[in-house]
Motif scaffolding. Sequence first.
Motif: not given
Length: 403
Positions: A351-353, A355-356, A385-386
């Motif tokens: 998820l952090r990826k 967001e990038s 991400r979403d």
Amino acid sequence: MNKSIYSVAQINKYIKNMFAQDFVLNHVSIKGEVSNCKYHSSGHIYFTLKDEGGVLKCVMFRQDRGGLSFSMKEGDKVIVSGRMDVYERSGEYQLYAKEIELDGAGNLFLKFEALKRELEEMGMFAPEYKQPIPKYASAIGIVTAQTGAAIQDIRNVASRRNPSVQLILYPAQVQGEGAAETIVQGIQALESYGVDVIIVGRGGGPIEDLWAFNEEIVARAIFDCRTPIVSAVGHEVDWTIADYVADMRAPTPSAAAELCVFDRNNFMQDLAKSRMHMNTVMNNKIRHVRLRLESDAKHIELLSPQHKLRELQQRLDNISDKITYVMKHRLDACRNRLQLIIRSLESNSPLRKMESGFAYVQIGQKRLISVDEIHQKDEISITLRDGEVLAEVKEVKKYHESY
């Protein structure tokens, strides 16, 4: 008329026969003063008896000297017992002595010394047989004459020192024939009555008057008596056999009363001192026992289950605190470690990826990592991400690997 003529020897022999046939002259006792006393080398004793009326020659043969218990000397007043006979050679009559004793006080003194030696050898004077005189006698027996000065002296002392002490008199005959027997009866009667101590005595006088207290039966009665006896015979200088046998000797009847009758005033003072001493001792004892009880109570408390439980509870609390501390310390460490892991996971999270700008591509349930797994017109799922995008592959291009 013819007359009889005798020789000197015949007449002396005739007179000698007359003496021999006379019963009185064969068993005679004569008193007088000794004079011309001679102890012969043969062992015989030659002497003369004299008084104001005449003289009499005497002899004691060596074999009869067992009848003489003292050393006879000039001037002794003696009583000589034996037989009268005639010495034929000289025609003189003389007394052949079988027994010689001192007359009056001298003879009594010899009897006194002989009995004293005999009783002493028997152990009747020994200290180990002496009984202690009771310190606080309540009943005192007295063996003496009812009308003598001795009983009056004892009463005077007793009334002064302690009128409450009971005096019990056995009126005894203290001199003369039969006196010793009444003294013995008095001792036995008072012992049976149960007095605490017995005073036996009388006032002073010559040795003849005090002689009843020198009789062996009196000495034996005193020795055999289970009640303590104080002898108080005569004056301070007078000593009798009773004085030696008694449990205590007093120089006078008054002194005997001083010994036997305890002083009431001194007794009350001693009682007060004893009471104070007893109270002090009791208070000290109570204080000591109280301190000991307190010490024992503390000791018991230390050994009691409650104390043990309290100790264990305190130990448990300490252990609990230690465990809590250790657990908190470990929990904090774990929490910190978890935070680090979370941060590491978060930094590596898809998820952090996403967001990038990265996306997750899959065909069905299969994750795609290479274009070799995709064909034209395949339907793929792209997770962003979403949200998720469904798409159809129009063209597949593969880059040449440079690594």
